[in-house]
Design a protein around this motif. Structure first.
Motif, PDB file in Angstrom:
ATOM      1  N   LEU A   1       0.833  -1.204   0.000  1.00 14.47           N
ATOM      2  CA  LEU A   1       0.000   0.000   0.000  1.00 14.47           C
ATOM      3  C   LEU A   1       0.872   1.260   0.000  1.00 14.47           C
ATOM      4  N   SER A   2       1.950   1.240   0.754  1.00 13.89           N
ATOM      5  CA  SER A   2       2.850   2.396   0.801  1.00 13.89           C
ATOM      6  C   SER A   2       3.505   2.635  -0.554  1.00 13.89           C
ATOM      7  N   LYS A   3       3.798   1.556  -1.278  1.00 15.23           N
ATOM      8  CA  LYS A   3       4.387   1.688  -2.611  1.00 15.23           C
ATOM      9  C   LYS A   3       3.381   2.288  -3.593  1.00 15.23           C
ATOM     10  N   ILE A   4       2.117   1.895  -3.462  1.00 16.00           N
ATOM     11  CA  ILE A   4       1.062   2.426  -4.323  1.00 16.00           C
ATOM     12  C   ILE A   4       0.862   3.910  -4.064  1.00 16.00           C
ATOM     13  N   ILE A   5       0.807   4.278  -2.790  1.00 14.76           N
ATOM     14  CA  ILE A   5       0.635   5.688  -2.420  1.00 14.76           C
ATOM     15  C   ILE A   5       1.808   6.513  -2.927  1.00 14.76           C
ATOM     16  N   GLU A   6       2.992   5.989  -2.765  1.00 10.61           N
ATOM     17  CA  GLU A   6       4.204   6.685  -3.209  1.00 10.61           C
ATOM     18  C   GLU A   6       4.189   6.930  -4.714  1.00 10.61           C
ATOM     19  N   ALA A   7       3.682   5.946  -5.463  1.00  7.59           N
ATOM     20  CA  ALA A   7       3.689   6.052  -6.929  1.00  7.59           C
ATOM     21  C   ALA A   7       2.565   6.931  -7.465  1.00  7.59           C
ATOM     22  N   THR A   8       1.462   7.014  -6.731  1.00  9.79           N
ATOM     23  CA  THR A   8       0.298   7.738  -7.239  1.00  9.79           C
ATOM     24  C   THR A   8       0.164   9.152  -6.688  1.00  9.79           C
ATOM     25  N   THR A   9       0.944   9.476  -5.658  1.00  6.24           N
ATOM     26  CA  THR A   9       0.890  10.818  -5.083  1.00  6.24           C
ATOM     27  C   THR A   9       1.829  11.740  -5.846  1.00  6.24           C
ATOM     28  N   GLU A  10       1.263  12.758  -6.447  1.00  5.23           N
ATOM     29  CA  GLU A  10       2.074  13.699  -7.221  1.00  5.23           C
ATOM     30  C   GLU A  10       2.700  14.743  -6.300  1.00  5.23           C
ATOM     31  N   PRO A  11       3.952  15.119  -6.545  1.00  2.00           N
ATOM     32  CA  PRO A  11       4.590  16.158  -5.734  1.00  2.00           C
ATOM     33  C   PRO A  11       3.925  17.513  -5.944  1.00  2.00           C
ATOM     34  N   GLU A  12       3.763  18.257  -4.859  1.00  2.00           N
ATOM     35  CA  GLU A  12       3.101  19.559  -4.949  1.00  2.00           C
ATOM     36  C   GLU A  12       4.031  20.640  -5.495  1.00  2.00           C
ATOM     37  N   ILE A  13       3.442  21.622  -6.154  1.00  2.00           N
ATOM     38  CA  ILE A  13       4.210  22.745  -6.690  1.00  2.00           C
ATOM     39  C   ILE A  13       4.476  23.753  -5.575  1.00  2.00           C
ATOM     40  N   GLU A  14       5.712  24.156  -5.448  1.00  2.00           N
ATOM     41  CA  GLU A  14       6.091  25.101  -4.403  1.00  2.00           C
ATOM     42  C   GLU A  14       5.771  26.536  -4.832  1.00  2.00           C
ATOM     43  N   ILE A  15       5.246  27.322  -3.890  1.00  2.00           N
ATOM     44  CA  ILE A  15       4.901  28.725  -4.161  1.00  2.00           C
ATOM     45  C   ILE A  15       6.151  29.508  -4.555  1.00  2.00           C
ATOM     46  N   GLU A  16       7.242  29.241  -3.881  1.00  2.00           N
ATOM     47  CA  GLU A  16       8.487  29.958  -4.172  1.00  2.00           C
ATOM     48  C   GLU A  16       8.899  29.783  -5.636  1.00  2.00           C
ATOM     49  N   THR A  17       8.734  28.575  -6.158  1.00  2.00           N
ATOM     50  CA  THR A  17       9.075  28.315  -7.564  1.00  2.00           C
ATOM     51  C   THR A  17       8.192  29.130  -8.501  1.00  2.00           C
ATOM     52  N   VAL A  18       6.896  29.179  -8.160  1.00  2.00           N
ATOM     53  CA  VAL A  18       5.945  29.933  -8.979  1.00  2.00           C
ATOM     54  C   VAL A  18       6.273  31.424  -8.955  1.00  2.00           C
ATOM     55  N   LEU A  19       6.586  31.951  -7.799  1.00  2.00           N
ATOM     56  CA  LEU A  19       6.899  33.381  -7.660  1.00  2.00           C
ATOM     57  C   LEU A  19       8.148  33.754  -8.458  1.00  2.00           C
ATOM     58  N   LYS A  20       9.170  32.932  -8.352  1.00  2.00           N
ATOM     59  CA  LYS A  20      10.407  33.221  -9.067  1.00  2.00           C
ATOM     60  C   LYS A  20      10.221  33.095 -10.574  1.00  2.00           C
ATOM     61  N   THR A  21       9.412  32.132 -10.984  1.00  2.00           N
ATOM     62  CA  THR A  21       9.152  31.933 -12.411  1.00  2.00           C
ATOM     63  C   THR A  21       8.382  33.109 -13.003  1.00  2.00           C
ATOM     64  N   ASN A  22       7.538  33.741 -12.190  1.00  2.00           N
ATOM     65  CA  ASN A  22       6.693  34.838 -12.662  1.00  2.00           C
ATOM     66  C   ASN A  22       7.187  36.215 -12.197  1.00  2.00           C
ATOM     67  N   GLU A  23       8.470  36.303 -11.869  1.00  2.00           N
ATOM     68  CA  GLU A  23       9.121  37.561 -11.502  1.00  2.00           C
ATOM     69  C   GLU A  23       8.421  38.266 -10.339  1.00  2.00           C
ATOM     70  N   MET A  24       8.083  37.495  -9.321  1.00  2.00           N
ATOM     71  CA  MET A  24       7.478  38.051  -8.112  1.00  2.00           C
ATOM     72  C   MET A  24       8.186  37.523  -6.867  1.00  2.00           C
ATOM     73  N   GLU A  25       9.499  37.265  -7.001  1.00  2.00           N
ATOM     74  CA  GLU A  25      10.255  36.673  -5.899  1.00  2.00           C
ATOM     75  C   GLU A  25      10.310  37.561  -4.656  1.00  2.00           C
ATOM     76  N   GLU A  26       9.972  38.854  -4.810  1.00  2.00           N
ATOM     77  CA  GLU A  26      10.005  39.740  -3.639  1.00  2.00           C
ATOM     78  C   GLU A  26       8.963  39.346  -2.589  1.00  2.00           C
ATOM     79  N   TYR A  27       8.006  38.489  -2.986  1.00  2.00           N
ATOM     80  CA  TYR A  27       6.952  38.081  -2.054  1.00  2.00           C
ATOM     81  C   TYR A  27       7.271  36.752  -1.348  1.00  2.00           C
ATOM     82  N   CYS A  28       8.393  36.164  -1.658  1.00  2.00           N
ATOM     83  CA  CYS A  28       8.733  34.851  -1.092  1.00  2.00           C
ATOM     84  C   CYS A  28       8.696  34.862   0.441  1.00  2.00           C
ATOM     85  N   LYS A  29       9.264  35.905   1.043  1.00  2.00           N
ATOM     86  CA  LYS A  29       9.307  35.983   2.498  1.00  2.00           C
ATOM     87  C   LYS A  29       7.920  36.133   3.111  1.00  2.00           C
ATOM     88  N   LEU A  30       7.026  36.846   2.389  1.00  2.00           N
ATOM     89  CA  LEU A  30       5.656  37.032   2.894  1.00  2.00           C
ATOM     90  C   LEU A  30       4.942  35.685   3.027  1.00  2.00           C
TER      91      LEU A  30
END
Length: 224
Positions: free
Chosen positions: A148-177
């Protein structure tokens, strides 16, 4: 589909044996029951077969040493970890062992003959795993939890980090907020409104609209 593939990988002894963590589950099961000799014998047999595939005169001594080690540890009737195999196969191993230790003759290694002995031994061991050991292992709650743990591990998608989104969209000044409020993943912003972003400290209307659009349009997890 991923779940089905995971189950398939651990559904039979042969497929489970090919997985490192699957082999570890078999090892733990046998160790707890003081019955490791079958597993150790199988691993040594596979090792010896691998040595034969690259046989030449330079590793002649190694082939002999490995054969004697396997025989003395698992095949001989007097072996401390003697495995359960048919008498005919044990006799063939004994005959070959006697030929090796007979110092009056120069033992000539016949790879085809040794490989046939190893293959027969491996076949008998695998039959025991398939018919007795692995079916019992699969019924255990510990193995089912592992699967069951192997199934969960394989089917659970990694979440997108807010910091990555901010830096990608030129809004890294909000990372600390976001970090200060322990907002780490995009999924945490799913219910956020314009007012929520303003309370967070984002004043520019254009940036607020951009964040609202990103959360709405972008998947909250990344595909494997």
């Amino acid at each position: 589909m991923k779940a089905a593939n995971i189950v398939k990988q651990y559904n039979t002894f042969e497929s489970c044996w090919q997985q490192r963590d699957g082999r570890e589950q078999i090892h733990i099961y046998l160790k707890e029951r003081f019955n490791e000799e079958l597993l150790l014998c199988l691993e040594m047999t596979e090792r010896n077969m691998t040595t034969l595939t690259v046989f030449d005169k330079n590793n002649n001594e190694l082939v002999i040493i490995q054969f004697k080690e396997l025989y003395n540890q698992f095949v001989s009737n007097s072996a401390q970890q003697c495995v359960n195999i048919c008498g005919r196969l044990r006799d063939k191993f004994t005959k070959e062992f006697i030929a090796i230790i007979d110092t009056t003759n120069n033992y000539e290694i016949k790879t085809e003959k040794l490989n046939k002995l190893y293959s027969s031994l491996k076949k008998e061991l695998i039959i025991q795993f398939k018919t007795e050991i692995f079916p019992s292992l699969k019924k255990l709650e510990t193995f089912q939890i592992f699967l069951l743990s192997k199934i969960i591990e394989a089917t659970t998608e990694p979440e997108i980090e807010i910091e990555t989104v901010l830096k990608t969209n030129e809004m890294e000044e909000y990372c600390k907020l976001f970090s200060k409020k322990k907002l780490m993943y995009l999924s945490q912003l799913k219910e956020y409104t314009s007012d929520d972003y303003r309370k967070l400290g984002i004043k520019k209307l254009g940036h607020i609209k951009r964040l609202l659009r990103i959360v709405k349009q972008q998947p909250l997890t990344t595909a494997n």
